[in-house]
Design an enzyme around this catalytic site. Sequence first.
Site, short mmCIF file in Angstrom:
data_model
loop_
_atom_site.label_atom_id
_atom_site.label_comp_id
_atom_site.label_asym_id
_atom_site.label_seq_id
_atom_site.Cartn_x
_atom_site.Cartn_y
_atom_site.Cartn_z
CB THR A 142 -11.79 -4.63 17.56
OG1 THR A 142 -11.71 -6.02 17.22
CG2 THR A 142 -12.70 -3.92 16.59
CE1 TYR A 154 -12.68 -0.72 15.01
CE2 TYR A 154 -14.84 0.24 15.40
CZ TYR A 154 -13.97 -0.44 14.58
OH TYR A 154 -14.37 -0.86 13.33
CD GLN A 169 -16.10 -1.35 19.19
OE1 GLN A 169 -17.03 -0.76 18.68
NE2 GLN A 169 -15.26 -2.11 18.50
CG PHE A 193 -21.92 -1.33 25.86
CD1 PHE A 193 -22.10 -1.28 27.24
CD2 PHE A 193 -23.00 -0.99 25.05
CE1 PHE A 193 -23.31 -0.90 27.80
CE2 PHE A 193 -24.22 -0.60 25.61
CZ PHE A 193 -24.36 -0.55 26.98
CG ASP A 234 -14.23 -4.57 21.05
OD1 ASP A 234 -13.57 -3.66 20.52
OD2 ASP A 234 -15.22 -5.12 20.52
CE1 TYR A 238 -21.36 -4.24 15.88
CE2 TYR A 238 -22.62 -2.25 15.45
CZ TYR A 238 -21.78 -2.99 16.25
OH TYR A 238 -21.33 -2.44 17.43
N1 CAA Z 1 -25.07 -3.53 24.10
C1 CAA Z 1 -25.68 -3.64 25.30
N2 CAA Z 1 -25.07 -4.20 26.36
C2 CAA Z 1 -23.83 -4.61 26.23
C3 CAA Z 1 -23.13 -4.51 25.02
C4 CAA Z 1 -23.80 -3.94 23.93
N3 CAA Z 1 -23.23 -3.78 22.75
N4 CAA Z 1 -21.89 -5.01 25.20
C5 CAA Z 1 -21.83 -5.41 26.49
N5 CAA Z 1 -22.99 -5.19 27.09
C6 CAA Z 1 -23.35 -5.49 28.45
C7 CAA Z 1 -23.42 -7.01 28.66
O1 CAA Z 1 -24.66 -7.52 28.17
C8 CAA Z 1 -23.28 -7.11 30.15
O2 CAA Z 1 -24.51 -6.81 30.77
P1 CAA Z 1 -24.89 -7.47 32.18
O3 CAA Z 1 -23.84 -7.00 33.15
O4 CAA Z 1 -26.25 -6.92 32.46
O5 CAA Z 1 -24.86 -8.95 31.94
C9 CAA Z 1 -22.31 -5.98 30.48
O6 CAA Z 1 -22.35 -5.09 29.36
C10 CAA Z 1 -20.91 -6.51 30.67
O7 CAA Z 1 -20.57 -7.28 29.51
P2 CAA Z 1 -19.63 -8.54 29.62
O8 CAA Z 1 -20.10 -9.47 30.71
O9 CAA Z 1 -19.47 -9.10 28.25
O10 CAA Z 1 -18.28 -7.85 30.14
P3 CAA Z 1 -16.82 -8.07 29.67
O11 CAA Z 1 -15.99 -7.10 30.43
O12 CAA Z 1 -16.44 -9.50 29.69
O13 CAA Z 1 -16.83 -7.63 28.12
C11 CAA Z 1 -17.23 -6.25 26.24
C12 CAA Z 1 -17.31 -6.38 27.74
C13 CAA Z 1 -15.76 -6.28 25.79
C14 CAA Z 1 -17.82 -4.89 25.89
C15 CAA Z 1 -17.95 -7.42 25.54
O14 CAA Z 1 -19.27 -7.47 26.02
C16 CAA Z 1 -17.98 -7.26 24.05
O15 CAA Z 1 -17.06 -7.69 23.37
N6 CAA Z 1 -19.04 -6.61 23.52
C17 CAA Z 1 -19.14 -6.34 22.10
C18 CAA Z 1 -18.48 -5.02 21.78
C19 CAA Z 1 -18.78 -4.67 20.36
O16 CAA Z 1 -19.92 -4.48 19.98
N7 CAA Z 1 -17.74 -4.56 19.53
C20 CAA Z 1 -17.93 -4.30 18.15
C21 CAA Z 1 -16.95 -5.11 17.36
S1 CAA Z 1 -17.30 -5.07 15.64
C22 CAA Z 1 -16.68 -3.62 15.11
O17 CAA Z 1 -16.07 -2.88 15.82
C23 CAA Z 1 -16.91 -3.29 13.67
C24 CAA Z 1 -17.65 -2.03 13.55
O18 CAA Z 1 -17.07 -1.03 13.18
C25 CAA Z 1 -19.10 -1.99 13.77
#
Ligand code: CAA
Length: 248
Positions: free
Chosen positions: A93, A154, A151, A149, A95, A186
Amino acid sequence: MTNRVALVTGGNGGIGTEICKQLAAAGYRVVTTCVDAERENIAGWQKELADAGTQVDWVECNVADFDACATMAAQVTEKVGPVEVLVNAAGITRDAFAHKMARENWDAVIRTNLDSVFNVTRQFVEGMRERGFGRIVNIASVNGQTGQFGQSNYSAAKAGMHGFSMALAKEGARKGITANTISPGYIETEMTAAIPEDVRNGIVAQVPAGRMGRPDEIARTVVFLAADDAEYINGANIPVNGGLFTSF
Ligand code: CAA
């Protein structure tokens, strides 16, 4: 029990390790790829498995590199024989929201998660056709089905993996080859541990099962699809996600 040869890309990862263990337990001769044996301490990983009774071979290969995959295929075939079961599990990832994503993070994820599936499968599918048997299992993600979000890279790669599975399913169906996708939800791995805690808690709260999945729950599905008598399951995308995403 079987004694077929199975290759698992990224088999030393969180989900991959369980896939290797369960395939080995079912009798497969298992080989995994890793990118950098020293950095990943693959010998230590191999020993830990061996101490617990699981024999797994390994070969170094960056699956994002087509030529490296050709070399790896020759090494694996020479060492253990023709690959009959291929599990494309290597993935990373990087992200970030699309509007902030660096070009290299788009490229890295597409190359490692999607190009790799062609790069590796291309080395083995011809032999599978000639021998009239093959099982290809692509490990995608619920996020390839729903988007997520941060991704866009990905999700695009994982959705692409299933497109590949469907096409390959048609091409191989009359040659004894199946190609299927598993889309994990997840799962408890280092990859999901890296999700910011508040975001992760929010995701888990939406899982009908009320918990994250375990790697062995994915591995169980791989063993099921790899079996000789699973031939009529072809081109499917099996969600293993605790009910997080269901479709009709
Ligand atoms: N659901 C709902 N809201 C989300 C969210 C989600 N999954 N991810 C981010 N947001 C929201 C945050 O809560 C935030 O909201 P506010 O502005 O209201 O506070 C907004 O989006 C911005 O988020 P960040 O402040 O974190 O912004 P950033 O630019 O620093 O980072 C991000 C953004 C990279 C998406 C980070 O939030 C992050 O890493 N999120 C997780 C992403 C994710 O779920 N990845 C999965 C990895 S595991 C995997 O991939 C395995 C698989 O196959 C399932």
